[in-house]
Design a protein around this motif. Structure first.
Motif, short mmCIF file in Angstrom:
data_model
loop_
_atom_site.label_atom_id
_atom_site.label_comp_id
_atom_site.label_asym_id
_atom_site.label_seq_id
_atom_site.Cartn_x
_atom_site.Cartn_y
_atom_site.Cartn_z
N MET A 154 0.82 -1.21 0.00
CA MET A 154 0.00 0.00 0.00
C MET A 154 0.86 1.26 0.00
O MET A 154 0.56 2.23 -0.70
N ARG A 155 1.93 1.28 0.79
CA ARG A 155 2.75 2.49 0.91
C ARG A 155 3.31 2.92 -0.44
O ARG A 155 3.46 4.11 -0.71
N ARG B 211 -0.02 4.51 -2.39
CA ARG B 211 -1.05 5.38 -1.82
C ARG B 211 -0.97 6.81 -2.35
O ARG B 211 0.12 7.35 -2.57
#
Length: 214
Positions: free
Chosen positions: A149-150, A153
């Protein structure tokens, strides 16, 4: 700029106002060109729906009457006589909308469980992910998903139009405290589900005596 298509899947067993209010919140926040509701035929992660596919489709079509073409019911998963894997659905949508940016809408609990999905990493190679964020949301404690996700995002909807796929955006939506299981429980107990579901859906549930206790 490319068209932005939202995709909201589920069993919709039955569709309720929580589904539709969240869908409209995302439509407005992202200025989506369209949001397609995809009722699931054979869900891979939950029990078989209480009501058959044709009836769930009928209820969903009644629920969005008056919101077309902003909201559209897409029955492609119901036409596949197999488990409804999202990755297969996204491949199918790419064939029909090759120039569009696809945005897969997920609830927060669903997003946190993403690594259990079939070929889940491919989802980010086919679509953007829009997580419908509730106020009490807590970030995933899965280190694999957190790292994935990082790298993807964003807080900016324009990134989702500018890039073909692979972004993850968290969008706050209204939380109505309604679930399909709550609606089914009330109906099974002989109680009313009026105002929990759209009025045309409520009328059809009554007329067809759906979800009544056996």
């Amino acid at each position: 700029m490319s068209r932005l298509l939202g995709l909201l899947g589920g069993t919709f067993d039955p569709v309720h106002n929580g589904h539709l209010r969240a869908a409209l919140d995302v439509c407005e926040a992202g200025q989506l060109d369209q949001l397609r509701l995809l009722p699931c035929h054979i869900p891979p992660h939950r029990q078989t729906p209480r009501v058959d596919a044709a009836t769930r489709l009928q209820l969903l079509q009644a629920a969005i009457h008056g919101e077309e073409p902003r909201l559209v019911v897409d029955d492609r998963e119901l036409r596949r006589d197999a488990v409804s894997y999202t990755v297969d659905t996204l491949h199918s949508l790419h064939l029909d909308f090759p120039a569009a940016r696809l945005c897969l809408l997920l609830g927060t609990d669903t997003f946190n469980g993403l690594p259990s999905w079939h070929r889940w990493r491919e989802l980010g190679e086919l679509a953007h992910l829009v997580v419908m964020q509730r106020p009490d949301f807590s970030a995933t404690d899965d280190p694999v998903l957190a790292r994935w996700m990082r790298e993807r995002r964003t807080e900016d909807w324009t990134d989702l139009r500018a890039e073909p796929f692979g972004r993850v955006l968290f969008q706050p939506v209204a939380q109505l405290g309604i679930s399909a299981s709550l609606v089914r429980q009330r109906l099974a107990a002989g109680r009313s589900a009026r105002y929990l579901v759209p009025e045309p859906v409520w009328q059809q549930i009554q007329q067809q005596q759906l979800y009544a206790a056996p």
